[in-house]
Design a protein around this motif. Structure first.
Motif, PDB file in Angstrom:
ATOM      1  N   GLY A   1     -21.525  48.306  13.210  1.00  0.00           N
ATOM      2  CA  GLY A   1     -21.957  49.697  13.204  1.00  0.00           C
ATOM      3  C   GLY A   1     -23.034  49.967  12.174  1.00  0.00           C
ATOM      4  N   PHE A   2     -23.873  48.977  11.909  1.00  0.00           N
ATOM      5  CA  PHE A   2     -24.968  49.104  10.950  1.00  0.00           C
ATOM      6  C   PHE A   2     -24.481  49.304   9.509  1.00  0.00           C
ATOM      7  N   CYS A   3     -23.193  49.094   9.282  1.00  0.00           N
ATOM      8  CA  CYS A   3     -22.696  49.128   7.902  1.00  0.00           C
ATOM      9  C   CYS A   3     -22.934  47.749   7.289  1.00  0.00           C
ATOM     10  N   VAL A   4     -24.171  47.472   6.998  1.00  0.00           N
ATOM     11  CA  VAL A   4     -24.522  46.117   6.576  1.00  0.00           C
ATOM     12  C   VAL A   4     -25.018  46.070   5.133  1.00  0.00           C
TER      13      VAL A   4
ATOM     14  N   VAL B   1     -19.457  55.347  10.399  1.00  0.00           N
ATOM     15  CA  VAL B   1     -20.850  54.927  10.411  1.00  0.00           C
ATOM     16  C   VAL B   1     -21.598  55.339   9.150  1.00  0.00           C
TER      17      VAL B   1
ATOM     18  N   GLU C   1     -28.246  38.486  15.729  1.00  0.00           N
ATOM     19  CA  GLU C   1     -28.508  39.486  14.689  1.00  0.00           C
ATOM     20  C   GLU C   1     -28.177  40.885  15.197  1.00  0.00           C
ATOM     21  N   ARG C   2     -28.601  41.148  16.419  1.00  0.00           N
ATOM     22  CA  ARG C   2     -28.332  42.477  16.979  1.00  0.00           C
ATOM     23  C   ARG C   2     -26.846  42.685  17.226  1.00  0.00           C
TER      24      ARG C   2
ATOM     25  N   LEU D   1     -25.297  43.580  13.883  1.00  0.00           N
ATOM     26  CA  LEU D   1     -25.605  44.968  13.538  1.00  0.00           C
ATOM     27  C   LEU D   1     -24.751  45.927  14.351  1.00  0.00           C
ATOM     28  N   LYS D   2     -24.683  45.652  15.639  1.00  0.00           N
ATOM     29  CA  LYS D   2     -23.939  46.533  16.538  1.00  0.00           C
ATOM     30  C   LYS D   2     -22.459  46.503  16.200  1.00  0.00           C
ATOM     31  N   GLU D   3     -21.935  45.320  16.027  1.00  0.00           N
ATOM     32  CA  GLU D   3     -20.498  45.164  15.811  1.00  0.00           C
ATOM     33  C   GLU D   3     -20.065  45.800  14.493  1.00  0.00           C
TER      34      GLU D   3
ATOM     35  N   SER E   1     -14.211  41.178  14.282  1.00  0.00           N
ATOM     36  CA  SER E   1     -14.455  41.937  15.511  1.00  0.00           C
ATOM     37  C   SER E   1     -14.645  41.019  16.694  1.00  0.00           C
TER      38      SER E   1
END
Lengths: 268, 362
Positions: A154-157, A11, A146-147, A150-152, A77
């Motif tokens: 792990g916010f490594c965006v 993360v 979108e969520r 982000l979730k999938e 994913s």
């Protein structure tokens, strides 16, 4: 769901996530029975959609690049069978616009995709009805998607792009005056966003490969003993695999050309 | 859910933490103290408000996550991970996203409002040094905090200060000459004069103004300029720092709102004079004075502040803060506000009207 004892190390990184080979080989979509060709097509189509929408939304290229990487990563994913590629492409460009500090209204994103779809089906231009159920539904689908992205992820965006590396490396190689070389390397880099190389290699390696390909095509000699790219931490083996992947771009389906055609119309 | 083989556990369920108590609340959402059920470690959970987001995941939270991931420093609060909670279809509750931070026992506003907590000069030096080290680090990483105030400075049990709440922070670049940022940042009492005058092209100096205000609070124990409106705040600044004129701030007449405000003229600068009743140390007074410089171009920067004589003269910064280890209760501004019978309400972002109209200038 089992609670892992340690904090998840993945993360807390701003580096690009590099996926292991086995994750790239058996994708969720293929496990759901989708053919490899179809998956490749959907990946490319989604990226072309993002590119076209980005141009219409007057976004800088970096936003499209980020969106395309997010899109590609997401479908390692999740499966194309379960999650609609168009909605996901919309969510990715919407999210990437915010990440790259050029936020766009969700209404505009929905509308632009609607426009592209009508163009593809050769229907006359029409603005979407903002009171319609269809619009309302699309909007909430995009927010949900979108969520999920982000979730999938792990916010490594926050994606690191090789654009900067290309410029720096060419400067070190004393080729920064050769605009033709820079442009070609740049094009290769934008094209490779349609493939999974961003999940396989670091931005530095991708930059090297783009320069290598362009120099070879233009017949420009670069130091080879030892190979110049080793200075930038790329290995010969990595470069060979990359070349193989990029060559695939040239042989893909009609789908892209269809979308590319629309992009050309829009750009002109 | 986790049946799919490629569902990599990138993001955990918030259920791995046990919520203990609420420790903060604001426009950004809620903050809870919580404990990891397995390691028993304490953390702070900050919930990202998603309820009425029409534009999807808030861009401010994306910025906060990006910035906090890039920043790793002893004096910056550490983001440990990001968790989520699933929505329950029965109660029609939507899932939330939580940012998980290391837990700090106190915040500076809470400590300063407690008369039992006393700091000596060398302890204040240590805390100011931490504060400025953190700020120097974020500024050299091209990040503006934009919401510095005593309540956003956390203090651990060991007396380490940490900058927190990067919800308004954003990246700036020196290359781009014309920024177009919003000037509606920073809690009113800590807002620099150029922001109040409508400047949209500001830089790290706005954080240094807030540092000056916070530093004075170590002695005065409450915010030094408690305005109740933008005009009132500017009046208070003028009364303390002197009139804002093109002589002291050359570019001021280019700011949008400069001509719209009718500010008191020919006021003398009295920062040192007014604060000397509280602040006995002359180096401390000088540092506050330099932070509260009207012209942002002449205001001291974080690097020069760290090299100021204040930190290099006797008594030197302390190695520990003795009274903190004796505190068994967490001091948070949020908790104090609820306990006191006459709560001293602090204005939040852009809602600052309930304050009584007294002019409070030390």
């Amino acid at each position: 769901m089992a609670v892992p004892t340690e904090f998840s190390g993945v993360v807390l990184s701003l580096e690009n996530t590099i996926y292991p080979d086995e994750k790239l080989q058996e994708t969720p979509s293929q496990l759901d029975g989708l053919s490899k060709e179809m998956e490749t097509n959907l990946r490319i189509a989604g990226c072309e959609y993002i590119q076209a929408a980005g141009i219409l939304l007057k976004l800088p290229q970096v936003a499209m690049a980020t969106a395309q990487v997010l899109y590609q990563r997401y479908y390692y994913s999740k499966s194309f069978v379960k999650y609609n590629y168009e909605i996901c492409a919309m969510a990715c460009i919407f999210l990437a616009a915010k990440i790259e500090e050029h936020p766009r209204r969700i209404r505009d994103v929905v509308n632009v995709f609607y426009h592209i779809r009508r163009k593809l089906n050769e229907l006359p231009n029409k603005v979407m009805d903002y009171m319609s159920n269809e619009y309302f539904h699309k909007k909430s689908e995009v927010i949900k998607a979108e969520r999920r992205v982000l979730k999938e992820l792990g916010f490594c965006v926050h994606v690191k792009h090789p654009h900067k590396c290309i410029v720096t490396y060419l400067k070190i190689l004393e080729c920064n005056d050769n605009t033709e070389l820079i442009q070609k390397a740049w094009n290769y880099m934008n094209d490779s966003l349609r493939t999974d190389v961003f999940m396989r290699y670091t931005p530095e390696t991708i930059a090297c490969a783009c320069i290598y390909l362009s120099a070879r095509q233009l017949g420009i000699g670069l130091p080879s003993n030892p190979p110049w790219y080793e200075v930038f931490d790329a290995t010969t083996k990595e470069m060979e695999v990359y070349l193989l992947i990029v060559s695939v771009i040239d042989s893909v389906d009609m789908l892209i050309y269809q979308v590319k055609y629309v992009v050309d119309i829009i750009a002109s | 859910m986790s049946k799919e083989p490629y569902n990599y556990p990138f993001i955990h369920d918030v259920g791995k933490y046990e919520k203990i108590t609420k420790i903060g609340h604001g426009t950004f959402g809620e903050v809870f103290k919580a404990r990891n059920r397995i390691s028993k470690e304490f953390v702070a959970l900050k919930r990202v408000l998603l309820g009425n987001e029409k534009e999807g995941f808030p861009i401010t939270s994306l910025r906060e996550i990006k910035i906090l991931r890039a920043l790793k420093h002893d004096n910056i609060v550490r983001l440990q991970e990001i968790c989520r909670s699933k929505g329950t279809p029965q109660s029609r509750k939507r899932g939330s996203i939580y940012l998980v931070f290391e837990f700090c026992a106190h915040d500076l506003a809470g400590l300063l409002q407690n008369p039992q907590v006393k700091f000596n000069l060398s302890e204040i030096k240590r805390m100011m040094k931490h504060l400025l080290s953190g700020l120097f680090y974020i500024h050299s990483n091209k990040v503006l905090h934009r919401d510095l105030k005593a309540a956003n400075v956390l203090v651990t049990r060991d007396g380490v200060l940490k900058l927190a709440d990067f919800g308004l922070a954003r990246v700036y670049s020196r290359k781009e000459k014309t920024h177009c940022f919003t000037n509606r940042v920073v809690t009113l009492w800590y807002r620099a004069p150029e922001l109040l005058l409508g400047c949209r092209d500001y830089g790290p100096a706005i954080d240094m103004w807030a540092i000056g205000c916070i530093m004075a609070e170590f002695w005065t124990r409450s915010a030094i300029m408690q305005g109740n409106s933008e005009t009132n705040q500017l009046t208070l600044i003028t009364q303390l720092c002197g009139s804002i004129t093109p002589e002291v701030y050359p570019d001021v007449d280019k700011l949008d709102l400069f001509k719209k405000f009718d500010l008191p003229a020919s006021q003398k600068r009295r920062v040192k004079e007014r604060l000397s009743h509280y602040v006995r140390d002359r180096h401390a007074l000088d540092l506050i004075d330099r932070c509260l410089t009207i012209d942002p171009a002449k205001r001291i920067d974080s690097d020069s502040a760290l090299n100021h004589d204040f930190f290099w003269s006797d008594p030197l910064p302390a190695s520990k803060i003795s009274c903190l280890s004796r505190l068994n209760v967490s001091m948070f501004e949020f908790l104090i506000d609820r306990k006191t019978t006459n709560p001293q309400h602090r204005p939040e972002q852009s809602q600052m009207s309930q304050q009584p109209g007294y002019d409070r200038v030390f």
